[in-house]
Write an enzyme that holds these catalytic residues in place. Structure first.
Site, PDB file in Angstrom:
ATOM      1  N   HIS A   1       0.810  -1.221   0.000  1.00  0.00           N
ATOM      2  CA  HIS A   1       0.000   0.000   0.000  1.00  0.00           C
ATOM      3  C   HIS A   1       0.846   1.275   0.000  1.00  0.00           C
ATOM      4  O   HIS A   1       0.302   2.368  -0.145  1.00  0.00           O
ATOM      5  CB  HIS A   1      -1.001   0.000   1.174  1.00  0.00           C
ATOM      6  CG  HIS A   1      -0.393   0.302   2.508  1.00  0.00           C
ATOM      7  ND1 HIS A   1      -0.016  -0.677   3.412  1.00  0.00           N
ATOM      8  CD2 HIS A   1      -0.115   1.480   3.112  1.00  0.00           C
ATOM      9  CE1 HIS A   1       0.468  -0.113   4.501  1.00  0.00           C
ATOM     10  NE2 HIS A   1       0.416   1.196   4.337  1.00  0.00           N
TER      11      HIS A   1
ATOM     12  N   ASP B   1      -0.054  -7.677   1.188  1.00  0.00           N
ATOM     13  CA  ASP B   1       0.463  -6.320   1.420  1.00  0.00           C
ATOM     14  C   ASP B   1       1.991  -6.254   1.483  1.00  0.00           C
ATOM     15  O   ASP B   1       2.550  -5.674   2.407  1.00  0.00           O
ATOM     16  CB  ASP B   1      -0.146  -5.729   2.684  1.00  0.00           C
ATOM     17  CG  ASP B   1       0.036  -4.211   2.755  1.00  0.00           C
ATOM     18  OD1 ASP B   1       0.170  -3.583   1.680  1.00  0.00           O
ATOM     19  OD2 ASP B   1       0.055  -3.661   3.880  1.00  0.00           O
TER      20      ASP B   1
ATOM     21  N   SER C   1       4.399   2.677   7.923  1.00  0.00           N
ATOM     22  CA  SER C   1       3.925   1.661   6.987  1.00  0.00           C
ATOM     23  C   SER C   1       5.084   0.968   6.291  1.00  0.00           C
ATOM     24  O   SER C   1       6.034   1.615   5.844  1.00  0.00           O
ATOM     25  CB  SER C   1       3.033   2.300   5.920  1.00  0.00           C
ATOM     26  OG  SER C   1       1.727   2.459   6.383  1.00  0.00           O
TER      27      SER C   1
END
Length: 504
Positions: free
Chosen positions: A245, A292, A381
């Site tokens: 992402h 992911d 992230s």
């Protein structure tokens, strides 16, 4: 964009033999004669207003149409031809540039540096620099509101110089100059006060793994965390593991800059870390949305001066980590460490929302982690989750943890799910982390050049977690006031560009 253009002066004197260095501070007065391009404030403000709700964004792009004719020529003290151009933007926390059609003649070197002469300096780059690809160069940040683009080259090579400044990037997240006078964040915003600098005692057992963690900037505008990981060939291939992402794809991997060793030198000091140890992205290898992950390579191996470490990993199914850490760059701040001392639990089909309304989301099978110390934020992230055996078992997808919500969990996409997520090599980790087809599902980390290829293995049983013990809990990343803490609480709604929630 407003440009002031003094008459360029091209000197034709003989080249003196010398080591090429940027202009010294004593020569800074000459900058008043160098053309300056000022980004249009209204356009910058409008673009910031459009994107500032995205927690991964730290800068906005402004298109430019400048080339070697836009700067000024003079001569250095050593007899070299020197070309310079100033780029400025009112209120910028950082500046960086995207160059196109770049041709550096033999013997030429290029820099981008703080116009004050006391801050960041990126370069030198020459015609053989790995960061330059097909005439394009994405320059790393300079933490200043005015930067100087400079080229020095032999006098007889000046007609061969060509460059186009296609974009400038105005950093709008909180940061300041690199001289440490006013403690601010390195590239993004200051992280919350509960974050722990890696130099603190919580990082004592993780000194090697800390060296593998990098801050990633993509297209000069967005931030994530990532890790340098090893493979069974143990050939020091510069593989970077991060989250899908984060948006790194084959179309933009060359715009990525990986910053090594961007960390504070004192526990809780929140000093500006160095930004000059960086490498460009090179080749996109694989990604998968439902697990992911993204895997890509850097343009070159980290130089020995970076003291990098190649992280190990554990892709076994159903082996829950008993304790460990995440190492990351919350809000683009200096490198931090978060500690968990209770076993992570599997959480399947977690919905990761990519906007406040959750109209855009993906699902992921994750490790659910509650922190004993520290937290994560936007910019974290893609950070690795390490288990008690010092191996990566997941990458950060999302969660609700923050300094104001310490008991909320975070969710790390499980490495096991990405191992053979798809049949093609572009959709799995196994093809790249086990190129020898050894069948290994675990690999220990390594220093550069220190291990032989693995051709077969018997994966050791996971440790029982007896090494898991509480840490002393020292040092944070700064001391924000109540207003900033309130802002961080609001940011938790969309933090890390996504928020994990149980699937409906």
């Amino acid at each position: 964009m407003r440009t002031s253009l003094p008459t360029p002066l091209l000197l034709s004197l003989a080249l003196a033999s010398a080591v090429l260095t940027p202009a010294k501070a004593s020569q800074r007065l000459a900058l008043t004669a160098v053309p300056q391009t000022l980004l249009t404030p209204a356009e910058v403000r409008a673009e910031i207003g459009r994107v500032q709700g995205d927690p991964l964004r730290y800068a906005v792009a402004e298109p430019l149409n400048l080339d070697q004719r836009s700067g000024a020529w003079d001569q250095t003290e050593t007899g070299l031809a020197r070309w310079r151009l100033r780029i400025a933007s009112d209120g910028a926390r950082s500046l960086s540039l995207h160059l196109r059609e770049l041709n550096l003649p033999q013997g030429a070197q290029l820099w981008l540096y703080d116009a004050s002469g006391s801050g960041d300096r990126q370069g030198p780059y020459d015609r053989d620099s790995a960061a330059i690809y097909q005439g394009e160069l994405w320059l790393p940040v300079v933490r200043a509101s005015e930067a100087v683009l400079e080229v020095q080259l032999p006098m007889d090579a000046t007609p061969e110089l060509h460059l186009a400044v296609a974009e400038a990037f105005h950093g709008f997240r909180s940061l300041t100059s690199a001289d440490g006078v006013e403690p601010k964040a390195s590239i993004g915003s200051d992280s919350g006060s509960c974050n722990i600098d890696v130099v603190c005692s919580a990082g004592n057992d993780w000194r090697s793994e800390i060296r593998s963690t990098v801050l990633l900037s993509t297209a000069g505008v967005s931030l994530c965390s990532g890790s340098l990981v090893s493979n069974t060939a143990q050939d020091d291939r510069p593989l970077i593991l991060t989250a899908n992402h984060c948006g790194i794809r084959s179309s933009n991997v060359r715009t990525v800059t990986a910053y090594f060793n961007l960390q504070s030198g004192t526990c809780g000091g929140n000093q500006n870390g160095r930004t000059d140890q960086n490498l460009a992205g090179a080749s996109f290898l694989a990604r998968d949305e439902n697990s992911d992950f993204t895997l890509f390579t850097l343009a070159s191996k980290p130089p020995s001066t970076y003291n990098a470490y190649y992280a190990g990993w554990d892709a076994r199914s159903g082996v829950a980590p008993q304790c460990g850490v995440a190492i990351h760059h919350p809000s683009g701040d200096e490198k931090k460490i978060s500690v968990y001392n209770s076993a992570a639990t599997p959480a399947d089909n977690n919905r990761i929302c990519q906007n406040d309304s959750c109209s855009s989301f993906f699902t992921v099978d994750a490790w659910r982690v509650v922190w004993t110390q520290g937290t994560t934020e936007a910019g974290s992230s893609g950070a690795a989750l390490w288990n008690q055996d010092h191996r990566v078992v997941g990458v950060l997808s999302g969660g609700g943890a923050s300094c104001s919500a310490r008991s909320e969990p975070d969710y790390f996409a499980r490495l096991e799910r990405g191992w053979t997520a798809n049949s093609s090599g572009s959709g799995q980790l196994k093809a790249h982390l086990d190129p020898n087809s050894s069948g290994c599902l675990t690999l220990s980390g390594k220093n550069p050049g220190s291990a032989s290829p693995v051709t077969a293995c018997s994966d050791p049983p996971p440790s029982d977690g007896s090494s898991c013990a509480p840490d002393s809990g020292d040092g944070g990343g700064g001391s924000p006031g109540p207003a900033l803490l309130a802002g961080l609480a609001l940011l938790a709604i969309s933090r890390r560009a996504c928020r994990a929630a149980a699937a409906a």
